[in-house]
Design a protein around this motif. Structure first.
Motif, PDB file in Angstrom:
ATOM      1  N   ILE A 190       0.836  -1.192   0.000  1.00 21.13           N
ATOM      2  CA  ILE A 190       0.000   0.000   0.000  1.00 21.13           C
ATOM      3  C   ILE A 190       0.877   1.251   0.000  1.00 21.13           C
ATOM      4  N   GLY A 191       0.587   2.154  -0.953  1.00 19.98           N
ATOM      5  CA  GLY A 191       1.347   3.398  -1.064  1.00 19.98           C
ATOM      6  C   GLY A 191       2.632   3.279  -1.855  1.00 19.98           C
ATOM      7  N   LYS A 192       2.851   2.129  -2.488  1.00 23.07           N
ATOM      8  CA  LYS A 192       4.088   1.937  -3.235  1.00 23.07           C
ATOM      9  C   LYS A 192       4.268   3.008  -4.315  1.00 23.07           C
ATOM     10  N   ASP A 193       3.151   3.416  -4.950  1.00 21.05           N
ATOM     11  CA  ASP A 193       3.245   4.400  -6.024  1.00 21.05           C
ATOM     12  C   ASP A 193       3.719   5.760  -5.529  1.00 21.05           C
ATOM     13  N   ALA A 194       3.584   6.019  -4.221  1.00 19.59           N
ATOM     14  CA  ALA A 194       4.035   7.291  -3.651  1.00 19.59           C
ATOM     15  C   ALA A 194       5.405   7.178  -3.002  1.00 19.59           C
ATOM     16  N   ALA A 195       5.963   5.978  -2.941  1.00 20.63           N
ATOM     17  CA  ALA A 195       7.251   5.760  -2.274  1.00 20.63           C
ATOM     18  C   ALA A 195       8.405   6.273  -3.126  1.00 20.63           C
ATOM     19  N   PRO A 196       9.524   6.611  -2.501  1.00 20.42           N
ATOM     20  CA  PRO A 196      10.716   6.972  -3.273  1.00 20.42           C
ATOM     21  C   PRO A 196      11.077   5.857  -4.251  1.00 20.42           C
ATOM     22  N   GLU A 197      11.510   6.222  -5.422  1.00 15.26           N
ATOM     23  CA  GLU A 197      11.771   5.240  -6.479  1.00 15.26           C
ATOM     24  C   GLU A 197      12.743   4.158  -6.035  1.00 15.26           C
ATOM     25  N   ALA A 198      13.737   4.518  -5.271  1.00 12.69           N
ATOM     26  CA  ALA A 198      14.735   3.543  -4.832  1.00 12.69           C
ATOM     27  C   ALA A 198      14.153   2.533  -3.854  1.00 12.69           C
ATOM     28  N   LEU A 199      13.072   2.907  -3.177  1.00  9.74           N
ATOM     29  CA  LEU A 199      12.467   2.032  -2.182  1.00  9.74           C
ATOM     30  C   LEU A 199      11.489   1.032  -2.793  1.00  9.74           C
ATOM     31  N   ARG A 200      10.873   1.385  -3.899  1.00 12.81           N
ATOM     32  CA  ARG A 200       9.787   0.574  -4.453  1.00 12.81           C
ATOM     33  C   ARG A 200      10.155  -0.890  -4.693  1.00 12.81           C
ATOM     34  N   PRO A 201      11.341  -1.191  -5.245  1.00 13.52           N
ATOM     35  CA  PRO A 201      11.662  -2.602  -5.490  1.00 13.52           C
ATOM     36  C   PRO A 201      11.766  -3.433  -4.219  1.00 13.52           C
ATOM     37  N   GLN A 202      11.929  -2.787  -3.083  1.00 16.58           N
ATOM     38  CA  GLN A 202      12.078  -3.506  -1.816  1.00 16.58           C
ATOM     39  C   GLN A 202      10.727  -3.842  -1.177  1.00 16.58           C
ATOM     40  N   LEU A 203       9.654  -3.254  -1.689  1.00 21.42           N
ATOM     41  CA  LEU A 203       8.336  -3.407  -1.078  1.00 21.42           C
ATOM     42  C   LEU A 203       7.555  -4.563  -1.704  1.00 21.42           C
ATOM     43  N   GLY A 204       6.778  -5.245  -0.885  1.00 23.26           N
ATOM     44  CA  GLY A 204       5.905  -6.296  -1.400  1.00 23.26           C
ATOM     45  C   GLY A 204       6.640  -7.498  -1.952  1.00 23.26           C
ATOM     46  N   ASN A 205       7.763  -7.854  -1.360  1.00 19.97           N
ATOM     47  CA  ASN A 205       8.535  -9.019  -1.808  1.00 19.97           C
ATOM     48  C   ASN A 205       7.995 -10.266  -1.101  1.00 19.97           C
ATOM     49  N   TYR A 206       6.967 -10.875  -1.680  1.00 19.86           N
ATOM     50  CA  TYR A 206       6.283 -11.966  -0.997  1.00 19.86           C
ATOM     51  C   TYR A 206       7.108 -13.243  -0.921  1.00 19.86           C
ATOM     52  N   ALA A 207       8.088 -13.406  -1.783  1.00 21.01           N
ATOM     53  CA  ALA A 207       8.978 -14.560  -1.665  1.00 21.01           C
ATOM     54  C   ALA A 207       9.732 -14.515  -0.339  1.00 21.01           C
ATOM     55  N   GLU A 208      10.008 -13.319   0.137  1.00 16.84           N
ATOM     56  CA  GLU A 208      10.663 -13.135   1.435  1.00 16.84           C
ATOM     57  C   GLU A 208       9.637 -12.978   2.558  1.00 16.84           C
ATOM     58  N   LEU A 209       8.579 -12.207   2.301  1.00 18.08           N
ATOM     59  CA  LEU A 209       7.617 -11.895   3.354  1.00 18.08           C
ATOM     60  C   LEU A 209       6.864 -13.132   3.845  1.00 18.08           C
ATOM     61  N   GLY A 210       6.541 -14.045   2.938  1.00 23.54           N
ATOM     62  CA  GLY A 210       5.835 -15.251   3.346  1.00 23.54           C
ATOM     63  C   GLY A 210       6.655 -16.077   4.326  1.00 23.54           C
ATOM     64  N   LYS A 211       7.919 -16.274   4.023  1.00 24.09           N
ATOM     65  CA  LYS A 211       8.801 -17.055   4.902  1.00 24.09           C
ATOM     66  C   LYS A 211       8.992 -16.345   6.242  1.00 24.09           C
ATOM     67  N   ARG A 212       9.170 -15.034   6.197  1.00 21.68           N
ATOM     68  CA  ARG A 212       9.357 -14.267   7.428  1.00 21.68           C
ATOM     69  C   ARG A 212       8.120 -14.371   8.325  1.00 21.68           C
ATOM     70  N   THR A 213       6.944 -14.303   7.707  1.00 23.15           N
ATOM     71  CA  THR A 213       5.703 -14.373   8.480  1.00 23.15           C
ATOM     72  C   THR A 213       5.495 -15.758   9.066  1.00 23.15           C
ATOM     73  N   ALA A 214       5.823 -16.799   8.304  1.00 16.37           N
ATOM     74  CA  ALA A 214       5.676 -18.168   8.801  1.00 16.37           C
ATOM     75  C   ALA A 214       6.561 -18.397  10.022  1.00 16.37           C
TER      76      ALA A 214
END
Length: 334
Positions: A271-295
């Motif tokens: 949420i809000g990725k479109d308003a984030a600094p350009e350098a930050l956007r690729p780091q957001l919503g990385n579900y390959a990492e987020l799923g494992k971290r949440t588990a």
């Protein structure tokens, strides 16, 4: 001779244009039919009468268990169509509400939205329907709500299932700038079928598109194209503020029921990725990492990953998704 075939020619040329006309639905999705009969739960909340629409689908051969399906931000109870069918065939009673502010439910001019409030509303609905114990399944924003519901009512949750939940990271803490509700409102007023389809193709369906997905695009676009556009956009803005400012990520360790995580790894929702600094956007919503971290954060959680699917695996690959869901529900119950 010309006068005989000219009307037919004009109709043939105009037909594709007429078919492309955007749908128009009322502020409570009047005109759009769900695949099952819609119930209405009337109750008082924040000093006003409200109502929640819901589906309550009984199986032909009950197994004695109930699953409550909590929809995401751009979804409705009706979008659970395939899941309701699969769960019903397996013997589950399925309850799928439209939350306040969404779809066929009330859209207040003023409402203090919180996940606690929506969880309380849902709990009241389940009490009304005589449901004391249930599996709570939440997708996307519904995953945040399912988490909050489970934290508030742990003794009444048999199992928790999270399908590509959002809120697995705290966007504001990472550096996504805050949008005011007025800014969200102005953004939501620009919503169209084209913008919905473009976003969903890249995020929900991992770059793919099937004609069947257009039904759900038209459902949303019809709300924003209808006479209640401002009301729909305003409630959407209030809900985005709730999502952005009320993270649940810090409380995953407090969850007690058996938990199943079903995650499409090509999801990139933030949420809000479109308003984030350009350098930050690729780091957001990385579900390959987020799923494992949440588990790892949820005690005893079971993680099932779909390498090739996006944010809505239950719609993108229903047979594969529901096979994994039913297997997970059976294993968690043992």
């Amino acid at each position: 001779m010309l006068q005989h075939w000219l009307p037919a020619l004009l109709l043939a040329v105009a037909a594709p244009l007429l078919a492309a006309e955007p749908s128009t639905y009322g502020p409570e999705l009047e005109g759009f039919d769900y695949p099952y009969p819609v119930g209405r739960f009337d109750f008082e909340s924040q000093r006003e009468r409200r109502h929640m629409a819901y589906l309550d689908v009984q199986p032909q051969t009950p197994n004695g268990r109930t699953v409550v399906l909590l929809h995401g931000k751009n979804f409705c109870a009706g979008t659970w169509e395939a899941s309701i069918q699969a769960l019903g065939q397996a013997g589950y009673r399925v309850i799928a509400p439209d939350q306040i502010g969404f779809c066929k439910s009330s859209k207040p001019a003023h409402y203090q939205y919180s996940f606690q409030q929506l969880a309380s509303n849902t709990h009241a609905l389940l009490e009304h329907l005589g449901v004391d114990q249930a599996t709570i399944l939440g997708h996307s924003t519904g995953g945040m709500l399912a988490t909050r519901y489970t934290l508030l009512y742990p003794e009444q949750v048999e199992q928790l299932v999270l399908v590509n939940p959002i809120g697995l990271e705290d966007w504001k803490a990472i550096g996504v700038p805050y949008r005011t509700i007025d800014q969200w409102y102005e953004r939501e007023l620009k919503t169209s079928a084209q913008s919905i389809r473009k976003y969903e193709q890249g995020t929900y369906y991992a770059g793919e598109w099937q004609p069947a997905y257009d039904r759900w695009v038209n459902m949303l676009a019809g709300l924003f194209n209808g006479p209640g556009k401002e009301t729909v956009a305003w409630n959407s803005a209030l809900l985005y503020d709730m999502i952005f400012t009320q993270p649940v990520v810090y409380e995953f360790g407090q969850l007690k029921p058996p938990t199943l995580l079903l995650v499409g790894l090509k999801d990139n929702t933030a949420i809000g990725k479109d308003a984030a600094p350009e350098a930050l956007r690729p780091q957001l919503g990385n579900y390959a990492e987020l799923g494992k971290r949440t588990a790892k954060a949820i005690p005893g959680a079971t993680l099932v990953e779909f390498d090739d699917l996006g944010h809505a695996p239950q719609i993108q690959a229903p047979e594969r998704f529901h096979a994994a869901l039913l297997k997970g529900l059976a294993e968690l119950k043992q």
